[in-house]
Design a protein around this motif. Structure first.
Motif, mmCIF file in Angstrom:
data_model
loop_
_atom_site.group_PDB
_atom_site.id
_atom_site.type_symbol
_atom_site.label_atom_id
_atom_site.label_comp_id
_atom_site.label_asym_id
_atom_site.label_seq_id
_atom_site.Cartn_x
_atom_site.Cartn_y
_atom_site.Cartn_z
ATOM 1 N N ALA A 195 0.830 -1.205 0.000
ATOM 2 C CA ALA A 195 0.000 0.000 0.000
ATOM 3 C C ALA A 195 0.862 1.253 0.000
ATOM 4 O O ALA A 195 0.553 2.234 -0.685
ATOM 5 N N LEU A 196 1.962 1.224 0.754
ATOM 6 C CA LEU A 196 2.826 2.400 0.845
ATOM 7 C C LEU A 196 3.684 2.565 -0.406
ATOM 8 O O LEU A 196 3.910 3.685 -0.877
ATOM 9 N N ALA A 197 4.145 1.446 -0.927
ATOM 10 C CA ALA A 197 5.017 1.514 -2.104
ATOM 11 C C ALA A 197 4.285 2.075 -3.312
ATOM 12 O O ALA A 197 4.881 2.762 -4.147
ATOM 13 N N SER A 198 3.003 1.791 -3.392
ATOM 14 C CA SER A 198 2.240 2.238 -4.562
ATOM 15 C C SER A 198 1.552 3.577 -4.320
ATOM 16 O O SER A 198 0.604 3.917 -5.019
ATOM 17 N N SER A 199 2.014 4.325 -3.318
ATOM 18 C CA SER A 199 1.491 5.683 -3.126
ATOM 19 C C SER A 199 2.664 6.624 -2.848
ATOM 20 O O SER A 199 3.784 6.174 -2.591
ATOM 21 N N GLY A 200 2.390 7.911 -2.900
ATOM 22 C CA GLY A 200 3.459 8.899 -2.790
ATOM 23 C C GLY A 200 4.012 9.028 -1.388
ATOM 24 O O GLY A 200 3.720 8.236 -0.496
ATOM 25 N N ASN A 201 4.844 10.049 -1.226
ATOM 26 C CA ASN A 201 5.392 10.337 0.095
ATOM 27 C C ASN A 201 5.216 11.825 0.404
ATOM 28 O O ASN A 201 5.817 12.652 -0.265
ATOM 29 N N PRO A 202 4.448 12.187 1.383
ATOM 30 C CA PRO A 202 3.688 11.280 2.249
ATOM 31 C C PRO A 202 2.492 10.668 1.531
ATOM 32 O O PRO A 202 1.988 11.264 0.583
ATOM 33 N N PRO A 203 2.050 9.517 1.990
ATOM 34 C CA PRO A 203 0.897 8.865 1.360
ATOM 35 C C PRO A 203 -0.390 9.647 1.618
ATOM 36 O O PRO A 203 -0.452 10.425 2.571
ATOM 37 N N PRO A 204 -1.397 9.446 0.787
ATOM 38 C CA PRO A 204 -2.677 10.127 0.998
ATOM 39 C C PRO A 204 -3.308 9.736 2.338
ATOM 40 O O PRO A 204 -3.002 8.685 2.888
ATOM 41 N N LYS A 205 -4.175 10.615 2.807
ATOM 42 C CA LYS A 205 -4.777 10.420 4.131
ATOM 43 C C LYS A 205 -5.431 9.049 4.288
ATOM 44 O O LYS A 205 -5.374 8.451 5.363
ATOM 45 N N SER A 206 -6.044 8.584 3.217
ATOM 46 C CA SER A 206 -6.758 7.313 3.331
ATOM 47 C C SER A 206 -5.782 6.175 3.618
ATOM 48 O O SER A 206 -6.055 5.294 4.438
ATOM 49 N N VAL A 207 -4.625 6.193 2.955
ATOM 50 C CA VAL A 207 -3.613 5.164 3.202
ATOM 51 C C VAL A 207 -3.039 5.328 4.599
ATOM 52 O O VAL A 207 -2.835 4.342 5.336
ATOM 53 N N GLN A 208 -2.783 6.567 4.982
ATOM 54 C CA GLN A 208 -2.275 6.828 6.330
ATOM 55 C C GLN A 208 -3.218 6.251 7.378
ATOM 56 O O GLN A 208 -2.777 5.616 8.340
ATOM 57 N N LYS A 209 -4.496 6.458 7.161
ATOM 58 C CA LYS A 209 -5.472 5.968 8.152
ATOM 59 C C LYS A 209 -5.462 4.442 8.221
ATOM 60 O O LYS A 209 -5.455 3.870 9.308
ATOM 61 N N TYR A 210 -5.428 3.819 7.044
ATOM 62 C CA TYR A 210 -5.373 2.349 7.015
ATOM 63 C C TYR A 210 -4.147 1.838 7.763
ATOM 64 O O TYR A 210 -4.238 0.959 8.629
ATOM 65 N N VAL A 211 -2.996 2.419 7.453
ATOM 66 C CA VAL A 211 -1.753 1.953 8.079
ATOM 67 C C VAL A 211 -1.772 2.211 9.579
ATOM 68 O O VAL A 211 -1.420 1.327 10.382
ATOM 69 N N MET A 212 -2.213 3.402 9.954
ATOM 70 C CA MET A 212 -2.212 3.729 11.387
ATOM 71 C C MET A 212 -3.187 2.854 12.168
ATOM 72 O O MET A 212 -2.897 2.453 13.301
ATOM 73 N N ASP A 213 -4.333 2.587 11.572
ATOM 74 C CA ASP A 213 -5.291 1.707 12.249
ATOM 75 C C ASP A 213 -4.674 0.339 12.529
ATOM 76 O O ASP A 213 -4.797 -0.198 13.635
ATOM 77 N N GLU A 214 -3.997 -0.197 11.534
ATOM 78 C CA GLU A 214 -3.373 -1.517 11.707
ATOM 79 C C GLU A 214 -2.208 -1.446 12.709
ATOM 80 O O GLU A 214 -2.030 -2.358 13.516
ATOM 81 N N CYS A 215 -1.439 -0.365 12.615
ATOM 82 C CA CYS A 215 -0.304 -0.212 13.529
ATOM 83 C C CYS A 215 -0.761 -0.148 14.986
ATOM 84 O O CYS A 215 -0.157 -0.756 15.875
ATOM 85 N N ARG A 216 -1.846 0.580 15.218
ATOM 86 C CA ARG A 216 -2.350 0.699 16.585
ATOM 87 C C ARG A 216 -2.953 -0.612 17.062
ATOM 88 O O ARG A 216 -2.791 -1.009 18.212
ATOM 89 N N LYS A 217 -3.662 -1.248 16.128
ATOM 90 C CA LYS A 217 -4.341 -2.490 16.505
ATOM 91 C C LYS A 217 -3.340 -3.585 16.860
ATOM 92 O O LYS A 217 -3.555 -4.358 17.785
ATOM 93 N N TRP A 218 -2.219 -3.641 16.138
ATOM 94 C CA TRP A 218 -1.271 -4.744 16.315
ATOM 95 C C TRP A 218 0.043 -4.300 16.947
ATOM 96 O O TRP A 218 0.987 -5.078 17.005
ATOM 97 N N ASN A 219 0.124 -3.058 17.402
ATOM 98 C CA ASN A 219 1.355 -2.567 18.034
ATOM 99 C C ASN A 219 2.569 -2.737 17.120
ATOM 100 O O ASN A 219 3.593 -3.293 17.530
ATOM 101 N N LEU A 220 2.453 -2.265 15.875
ATOM 102 C CA LEU A 220 3.532 -2.448 14.923
ATOM 103 C C LEU A 220 4.557 -1.325 15.045
ATOM 104 O O LEU A 220 4.222 -0.200 15.413
ATOM 105 N N VAL A 221 5.782 -1.650 14.725
ATOM 106 C CA VAL A 221 6.869 -0.654 14.731
ATOM 107 C C VAL A 221 7.542 -0.648 13.363
ATOM 108 O O VAL A 221 7.448 -1.615 12.603
ATOM 109 N N TRP A 222 8.243 0.469 13.071
ATOM 110 C CA TRP A 222 8.859 0.646 11.745
ATOM 111 C C TRP A 222 10.263 0.078 11.738
ATOM 112 O O TRP A 222 11.144 0.581 12.421
ATOM 113 N N VAL A 223 10.450 -0.955 10.952
ATOM 114 C CA VAL A 223 11.738 -1.648 10.938
ATOM 115 C C VAL A 223 12.482 -1.473 9.618
ATOM 116 O O VAL A 223 13.591 -1.979 9.456
ATOM 117 N N GLY A 224 11.891 -0.790 8.664
ATOM 118 C CA GLY A 224 12.551 -0.583 7.376
ATOM 119 C C GLY A 224 11.730 0.388 6.544
ATOM 120 O O GLY A 224 10.708 0.900 6.998
#
Length: 389
Positions: free
Chosen positions: A178-207
């Motif tokens: 999802a991130l690779a196929s969008s710009g930087n910064p990604p659009p709000k909709s992608v940001q929301k999707y990623v953040m929702d998953e990150c919060r839900k699963w306690n994800l951290v940025w490793v790369g």
DNA sequence: CCGAGGATGAGCGTACCT
DNA sequence: AGGTACGCTCATCCTCGG
């Protein structure tokens, strides 16, 4: 069959008792009492912020409390469970545990991860001190190397509650796509999707564009356990055991008052021991454990505790599998043998109380969570056995 | 090959809070 | 109106010893 009969008897006793014990817990009034809304259970409002009676390094608030007469030890006891239990659960637990007002604490005030828990104990609350070194309170303090890939649009500075299961590798992949196929910064909709998953699963940025769940040693660190405490069992088992355990710094802060009272060490009755969060807390406080009688159903957990004990302790560890087999008679024998217990500590099963449980969130009468009544039974049995000493 | 046991992945609503 | 939560179950795949 026998167990079932025993349980019914226990429940009967408790329910009879709870009718008699109508009095609400005393002490400092905590907010407004709402009128009874038809339900027979009384409201138990959660404090905001969830900081308990006090926190390390805040001498601004000096809360005092008066324990109900019945609650005063010996023994000292310390009970724990999830704060966000279904309505009425904490009122019931409090009523059984001598009408003591619960202390609700979110461990995010002491470490880098949230953990909203209620604690009921009859310990003094003056002159507490924290474990040193103080644990990191933000993600970046705990794991500086994650700064490198942390995008500016991820505002998290602390982690959510550390739970018992982890996200899949597929999710990492989907997010990366999802991130690779969008710009930087990604659009709000992608940001929301990623953040929702990150919060839900306690994800951290490793790369670059890559998130991942925490590793077992990172969870151990956040919870205040020694490195590799749970090593030697499957990864899934480690996450499960860690997700079910205490946050050591939080519990140690509460238990710290015991240090000056017991310079020669303590005898502990540890119920639902798990991987030994209470024991690790006492050890890190420098409180010697002469004896620990530990009750834990999980074989893996018992092995983890035994491994730690043999490496770090000189006292005696007695392991029992099932709380139901710890009868009042056996308790009396232990009390005579060790001259009483100084501390009864444990958190009873939360799985029928926890919000994540879609299948059997049955409340305090659920199959596992009902074992709370054994916690009460055992504390009461220790109390009366020690009264006869 | 076979089977046991472990790992992985997906889907699963809701109560209670701010 | 939105966000969080010490989880459970089932199907499927992998791994290992025999």
């Amino acid at each position: 069959m026998h167990h079932r009969l025993q349980e019914i008897v226990i429940m009967g006793t408790c329910l009879t008792m709870s009718k008699k014990k109508r009095k609400r817990y005393g002490g400092a009034a905590q907010g407004n009492r709402r009128p009874l809304d038809g339900s027979h259970e009384e409201p138990m409002p959660l404090p905001n912020p969830m900081v308990g009676f006090n926190l390390p390094n805040d001498r601004l608030r000096s809360v005092t409390r008066r324990l109900p007469q019945q609650a005063i030890g010996p023994p000292f006891f310390y009970y724990e469970n999830v704060a966000l239990a279904p309505k009425g659960v904490w009122a019931t637990i409090s009523r059984f545990l001598y009408d003591i007002e619960p202390e609700f604490v979110d461990s995010k005030h002491l470490c880098a991860a949230a953990r909203k828990r209620g604690y009921i104990h009859n310990l003094p609350i003056e002159n507490r001190f924290p474990l040193l070194p103080l644990p990191p309170k933000t993600i970046f303090e705990a794991f500086p190397h994650y700064k490198k890939w942390w995008p500016s649009w991820d505002p998290r500075r602390q982690l959510n509650c550390l739970q018992t299961s982890m996200s899949s590798a597929k999710l990492t992949e989907r997010i990366q796509c999802a991130l690779a196929s969008s710009g930087n910064p990604p659009p709000k909709s992608v940001q929301k999707y990623v953040m929702d998953e990150c919060r839900k699963w306690n994800l951290v940025w490793v790369g670059k564009n890559k998130v991942a769940h925490l590793e077992p040693d990172e969870v151990e660190y956040l919870l205040g356990f020694p490195r590799d405490h749970t090593r030697g069992v499957g990864k899934t088992e480690r996450f499960k055991s860690l997700g079910n355990s205490f946050q050591v710094d939080t519990v140690a802060y509460h238990l710290s008052v015991l240090k000056d009272m017991y310079p020669n060490g303590v005898n502990v009755l540890s119920l639902f021991t798990g991987i030994g969060g209470g024991e690790v807390a006492l050890h890190r406080l420098g409180i010697h454990m002469r004896t620990v009688v530990s009750v834990e159903i999980g074989e893996v957990n018992r092995r983890i505790l035994r491994g730690w004990w043999d490496q770090t302790q000189t006292g005696t560890l007695i392991e029992i599998a099932d709380v139901k087999s710890l009868t009042d008679d056996r308790i009396a024998t232990f009390v005579r043998r060790f001259g009483g217990f100084d501390l009864v500590i444990g958190g009873s099963p939360c799985n029928n109380l926890a919000g994540s449980n879609r299948h059997h969130r049955d409340g305090l009468e659920g199959e596992q969570s009902a074992l709370f009544y054994h916690y009460f039974r055992i504390v009461d049995a220790v109390k009366s056995a020690m009264g006869r000493m």
